[in-house]
Design an enzyme around this catalytic site. Structure first.
Site, PDB file in Angstrom:
ATOM      1  N   ARG A  64       0.815  -1.234   0.000  1.00 49.29           N
ATOM      2  CA  ARG A  64       0.000   0.000   0.000  1.00 49.29           C
ATOM      3  C   ARG A  64       0.841   1.273   0.000  1.00 49.29           C
ATOM      4  O   ARG A  64       0.305   2.378  -0.128  1.00 49.29           O
ATOM      5  CB  ARG A  64      -0.977  -0.019   1.180  1.00 49.29           C
ATOM      6  CG  ARG A  64      -2.180  -0.922   0.882  1.00 49.29           C
ATOM      7  CD  ARG A  64      -2.886  -1.330   2.149  1.00 49.29           C
ATOM      8  NE  ARG A  64      -3.394  -0.182   2.867  1.00 49.29           N
ATOM      9  CZ  ARG A  64      -3.762  -0.225   4.147  1.00 49.29           C
ATOM     10  NH1 ARG A  64      -3.652  -1.339   4.836  1.00 49.29           N
ATOM     11  NH2 ARG A  64      -4.210   0.863   4.731  1.00 49.29           N
TER      12      ARG A  64
ATOM     13  N   THR B 157       2.811 -14.292  10.549  1.00 56.73           N
ATOM     14  CA  THR B 157       3.714 -13.807  11.596  1.00 56.73           C
ATOM     15  C   THR B 157       4.409 -14.946  12.357  1.00 56.73           C
ATOM     16  O   THR B 157       5.575 -14.796  12.747  1.00 56.73           O
ATOM     17  CB  THR B 157       2.967 -12.883  12.579  1.00 56.73           C
ATOM     18  OG1 THR B 157       1.699 -13.478  12.898  1.00 56.73           O
ATOM     19  CG2 THR B 157       2.720 -11.519  11.973  1.00 56.73           C
TER      20      THR B 157
ATOM     21  N   TYR C  42       7.354  -5.004  15.343  1.00 55.73           N
ATOM     22  CA  TYR C  42       7.128  -4.843  13.908  1.00 55.73           C
ATOM     23  C   TYR C  42       7.989  -3.687  13.387  1.00 55.73           C
ATOM     24  O   TYR C  42       8.057  -2.632  14.019  1.00 55.73           O
ATOM     25  CB  TYR C  42       5.659  -4.486  13.620  1.00 55.73           C
ATOM     26  CG  TYR C  42       4.647  -5.574  13.894  1.00 55.73           C
ATOM     27  CD1 TYR C  42       5.023  -6.885  14.189  1.00 55.73           C
ATOM     28  CD2 TYR C  42       3.284  -5.282  13.834  1.00 55.73           C
ATOM     29  CE1 TYR C  42       4.068  -7.863  14.419  1.00 55.73           C
ATOM     30  CE2 TYR C  42       2.325  -6.252  14.061  1.00 55.73           C
ATOM     31  CZ  TYR C  42       2.724  -7.541  14.363  1.00 55.73           C
ATOM     32  OH  TYR C  42       1.775  -8.511  14.595  1.00 55.73           O
TER      33      TYR C  42
ATOM     34  N   GLY D  17      -6.555  -7.868  15.626  1.00 57.91           N
ATOM     35  CA  GLY D  17      -6.864  -9.085  16.365  1.00 57.91           C
ATOM     36  C   GLY D  17      -7.430  -8.710  17.731  1.00 57.91           C
ATOM     37  O   GLY D  17      -6.965  -7.758  18.358  1.00 57.91           O
TER      38      GLY D  17
ATOM     39  N   GLU E  89      -8.243 -13.282  15.205  1.00 54.91           N
ATOM     40  CA  GLU E  89      -8.070 -12.345  14.104  1.00 54.91           C
ATOM     41  C   GLU E  89      -9.459 -11.908  13.623  1.00 54.91           C
ATOM     42  O   GLU E  89     -10.426 -12.683  13.681  1.00 54.91           O
ATOM     43  CB  GLU E  89      -7.276 -12.986  12.968  1.00 54.91           C
ATOM     44  CG  GLU E  89      -5.814 -13.176  13.297  1.00 54.91           C
ATOM     45  CD  GLU E  89      -5.144 -11.883  13.741  1.00 54.91           C
ATOM     46  OE1 GLU E  89      -5.069 -10.943  12.933  1.00 54.91           O
ATOM     47  OE2 GLU E  89      -4.709 -11.795  14.911  1.00 54.91           O
TER      48      GLU E  89
ATOM     49  N   ASN F 200      36.911  24.122  -3.099  1.00 60.78           N
ATOM     50  CA  ASN F 200      37.454  22.904  -2.479  1.00 60.78           C
ATOM     51  C   ASN F 200      37.543  21.728  -3.433  1.00 60.78           C
ATOM     52  O   ASN F 200      38.151  20.727  -3.113  1.00 60.78           O
ATOM     53  CB  ASN F 200      36.583  22.515  -1.278  1.00 60.78           C
ATOM     54  CG  ASN F 200      35.153  22.218  -1.678  1.00 60.78           C
ATOM     55  OD1 ASN F 200      34.616  22.858  -2.586  1.00 60.78           O
ATOM     56  ND2 ASN F 200      34.528  21.273  -1.026  1.00 60.78           N
TER      57      ASN F 200
HETATM   58  C1  UD1 Z   1      -1.160  -8.527  13.032  1.00 63.91           C
HETATM   59  C2  UD1 Z   1      -1.741  -9.444  14.124  1.00 63.91           C
HETATM   60  C3  UD1 Z   1      -3.012  -8.796  14.683  1.00 63.91           C
HETATM   61  C4  UD1 Z   1      -2.690  -7.405  15.218  1.00 63.91           C
HETATM   62  C5  UD1 Z   1      -2.041  -6.547  14.129  1.00 63.91           C
HETATM   63  C6  UD1 Z   1      -1.535  -5.267  14.719  1.00 63.91           C
HETATM   64  C7  UD1 Z   1      -1.192 -11.756  13.530  1.00 63.91           C
HETATM   65  C8  UD1 Z   1      -1.697 -12.995  12.940  1.00 63.91           C
HETATM   66  N1  UD1 Z   1      -2.040 -10.725  13.558  1.00 63.91           N
HETATM   67  O1  UD1 Z   1      -2.114  -8.522  11.985  1.00 63.91           O
HETATM   68  O2  UD1 Z   1      -3.542  -9.601  15.732  1.00 63.91           O
HETATM   69  O3  UD1 Z   1      -3.876  -6.778  15.689  1.00 63.91           O
HETATM   70  O4  UD1 Z   1      -0.904  -7.233  13.559  1.00 63.91           O
HETATM   71  O5  UD1 Z   1      -1.085  -4.425  13.722  1.00 63.91           O
HETATM   72  O6  UD1 Z   1      -0.071 -11.714  13.989  1.00 63.91           O
HETATM   73  N2  UD1 Z   1       5.250 -10.006   8.691  1.00 63.91           N
HETATM   74  C9  UD1 Z   1       6.349 -10.708   8.252  1.00 63.91           C
HETATM   75  N3  UD1 Z   1       6.150 -11.899   7.637  1.00 63.91           N
HETATM   76  C10 UD1 Z   1       4.915 -12.428   7.431  1.00 63.91           C
HETATM   77  C11 UD1 Z   1       3.796 -11.693   7.887  1.00 63.91           C
HETATM   78  C12 UD1 Z   1       3.998 -10.495   8.519  1.00 63.91           C
HETATM   79  O7  UD1 Z   1       7.490 -10.269   8.412  1.00 63.91           O
HETATM   80  O8  UD1 Z   1       4.818 -13.522   6.858  1.00 63.91           O
HETATM   81  C13 UD1 Z   1       5.456  -8.712   9.361  1.00 63.91           C
HETATM   82  C14 UD1 Z   1       4.904  -7.546   8.584  1.00 63.91           C
HETATM   83  O9  UD1 Z   1       5.939  -6.949   7.802  1.00 63.91           O
HETATM   84  C15 UD1 Z   1       4.443  -6.603   9.682  1.00 63.91           C
HETATM   85  C16 UD1 Z   1       4.070  -7.522  10.815  1.00 63.91           C
HETATM   86  O10 UD1 Z   1       4.718  -8.743  10.570  1.00 63.91           O
HETATM   87  O11 UD1 Z   1       5.479  -5.767  10.137  1.00 63.91           O
HETATM   88  C17 UD1 Z   1       2.561  -7.718  10.939  1.00 63.91           C
HETATM   89  O12 UD1 Z   1       2.050  -8.247   9.739  1.00 63.91           O
HETATM   90  P1  UD1 Z   1       0.668  -7.765   9.146  1.00 63.91           P
HETATM   91  O13 UD1 Z   1       0.423  -8.491   7.888  1.00 63.91           O
HETATM   92  O14 UD1 Z   1       0.569  -6.295   9.156  1.00 63.91           O
HETATM   93  O15 UD1 Z   1      -0.333  -8.366  10.242  1.00 63.91           O
HETATM   94  P2  UD1 Z   1      -1.821  -7.915  10.509  1.00 63.91           P
HETATM   95  O16 UD1 Z   1      -2.713  -8.659   9.592  1.00 63.91           O
HETATM   96  O17 UD1 Z   1      -1.925  -6.452  10.545  1.00 63.91           O
END
Ligand code: UD1
Ligand code: MG
Length: 448
Positions: free
Chosen positions: A15, A80, A102, A140, A154, A368
């Site tokens: 995004r 995650t 994060y 979540g 979630e 310079n």
């Molecule tokens: C996640 C949480 C959710 C929480 C929210 C807060 C989980 C399953 N959900 O959801 O409960 O309310 O964050 O913002 O954890 N990332 C990786 N690798 C992956 C997936 C994610 O490195 O395979 C990193 C992303 O870059 C990001 C962070 O983990 O920095 C969170 O990932 P994102 O996809 O934003 O999770 P949400 O769906 O927002």
């Protein structure tokens, strides 16, 4: 207790609509991932970043910040929990606890991390960081029983009742490293998104008697950046906080809303900052110094009593001693300006040292750069550089020396001498009057 940090940063950041990985976008002059890490400065364990999309660029930037940072590559973004398992090797044998942050969530505070650590020491095996959401949206939801966190649902998997819960998951987790890695590896992907959710930990842990609790922080700390609009909002939040902190620390900001800070700007008590001043990274302004309107500073040190601007530019390596003066339309780069010395108008001082009590006339330029190499200009103390002097570096001007206005100085000027490097003036008697007459006659003839 050793606490390691695992920073999740493998997200695509689609995004942002950017060729730059999301966590390298800058907030207050530092990449996003650096902000999250800065809250963990007190933690003594390993630092691991999970990289994916644009990983090489993130690796490079993180190396520059701290070469001890380790990396784990997540080639497929499967959730995650999966991201955590990719760090198993980097965390092997690290022991202690691991804190999950994060990379796109810059405002987490050190105090909050300490509160999570306190909960760990008072008996919780896993601590999730939650917040009361004004608008819970797609976060979540945290389902509690007493002070225990029973499960995290979630949004996509939540029932209507669960969606009514306003206590949400920030994503920040603290747990014993071994427990965390073991449970993350046991997580399945049987959910609406088909992802491996770290949020399954409380339920998985409960089956073996592991206790999970929730620490609470302000929603503002959990602000995550997903779009350019989020980034701009975060910048505004940062700037507002930096202005308030400066005022509370005894700095005068004449028009606070027009001053722009970097993540590491240091302003001494009784410093005065006028309207529309921009601080890039690496600036220190000591007590009682004044930064006048419309100035731009980066990588610069301004000592007590010095005055900069209006309309001045200090670039990296600008080092101003006490009571130095840098005036309008003056650029200073990689140069030391001695105590009480003045560069007041329209000058470029680069790769130079100026001693104490010297005056650099209007329009002086240190030449310079020869197109290939940079060279230094050394100016002693109590020197007078005449207006519009070109100092062709490498060149030295001794103490109490002078240069004549308009000189091109290509040779050293010894102490006490005057360097004159310009054509000798000759006045042609009556010539101007004659020339004017001829030109005016020509113009009259043209008109007919
Ligand atoms: C996640 C949480 C959710 C929480 C929210 C807060 C989980 C399953 N959900 O959801 O409960 O309310 O964050 O913002 O954890 N990332 C990786 N690798 C992956 C997936 C994610 O490195 O395979 C990193 C992303 O870059 C990001 C962070 O983990 O920095 C969170 O990932 P994102 O996809 O934003 O999770 P949400 O769906 O927002
Ligand atoms: Mg998110």
């Amino acid at each position: 207790m050793t606490t390691n940090v695992l920073l999740l940063a493998a997200g695509e950041g689609s995004r942002m609509l950017s060729d730059t990985p999301k966590v390298l976008h800058e907030l207050a002059g530092a990449p996003l991932f650096q902000h999250a890490l800065s809250a963990t400065a007190d933690l003594d364990g390993r630092r691991v970043i999970v990289i994916g999309h644009g990983g090489d660029a993130v690796r490079k930037a993180a190396d520059k910040l701290d070469e001890r940072i380790l990396f784990a590559e997540q080639t497929k973004r499967l959730g995650t929990a999966h991201a955590v398992t990719t760090a198993a090797e980097a965390l092997a044998g690290a022991g202690g606890d691991t804190l999950i942050l994060y990379g796109d969530t810059p405002f987490i505070r050190a105090e909050t991390i300490r509160a999570m650590q306190d909960m760990r020491s008072s008996g919780a095996d896993i601590v999730f960081l939650g917040f009361e959401a004004a608008d819970p949206a797609r976060y979540g939801r945290l389902v509690k029983d007493g002070d225990r966190l029973v499960k995290i649902v979630e949004y996509a998997d939540a029932s209507m009742e669960e969606r009514a819960i306003t206590l949400c998951n920030s994503g920040v987790v603290l747990a014993e490293t071994e427990t965390l890695l073991r449970l993350a590896a046991a997580v399945g992907n049987n959910n609406a998104a088909g992802e491996y959710y770290l949020t399954d930990l409380p339920v998985l842990g409960a089956s073996e008697g592991i206790v999970t609790k929730v620490a609470i922080c302000d929603e503002a700390e959990t602000l995550g950046i997903n779009s350019r609009a989020d980034l701009a909002e975060a910048e505004a939040v940062f700037q507002q906080a930096a202005r308030t902190a400066a005022l509370e620390n005894g700095v005068t900001l004449v028009a606070p809303e027009t001053v722009h800070f970097a993540h590491d700007t240091v302003l001494g008590r009784d410093a005065v900052v006028e309207q529309f001043v921009v601080f890039g990274p690496g600036v220190t302004v000591e007590s009682g110094a004044r930064i006048r309107a419309f100035s731009h500073l980066e990588g610069a040190h301004v000592s007590r009593g010095a005055i900069v601007g209006p309309y001045a530019r200090l670039r990296p390596g600008a080092e101003l001693s006490n009571d130095a003066r840098i005036g309008n339309f003056v650029e200073v780069k990689n140069a030391q300006i001695g105590e009480g010395s003045k560069v007041n108008h329209l000058s470029y001082i680069g790769d130079a040292a100026i001693g104490d009590g010297s005056n650099i006339g209007a329009g002086t330029i240190t030449c310079n750069y020869d197109g290939v190499f940079k060279h230094r200009t050394e100016i002693g103390k109590d020197v007078f550089i005449g207006s519009s002097t070109m100092l062709v570096a490498p060149v030295r001007i001794g103490d109490e020396a002078m240069t004549a206005s308009g000189s091109v100085i290509t040779k050293d000027v010894p102490a006490g001498d005057m360097g004159v490097g310009r054509g000798r003036q000759e006045n042609k008697n009556g010539f101007a009057r004659k020339l004017f007459a001829r030109l005016r006659a020509a113009k009259a003839a043209e008109k007919g």
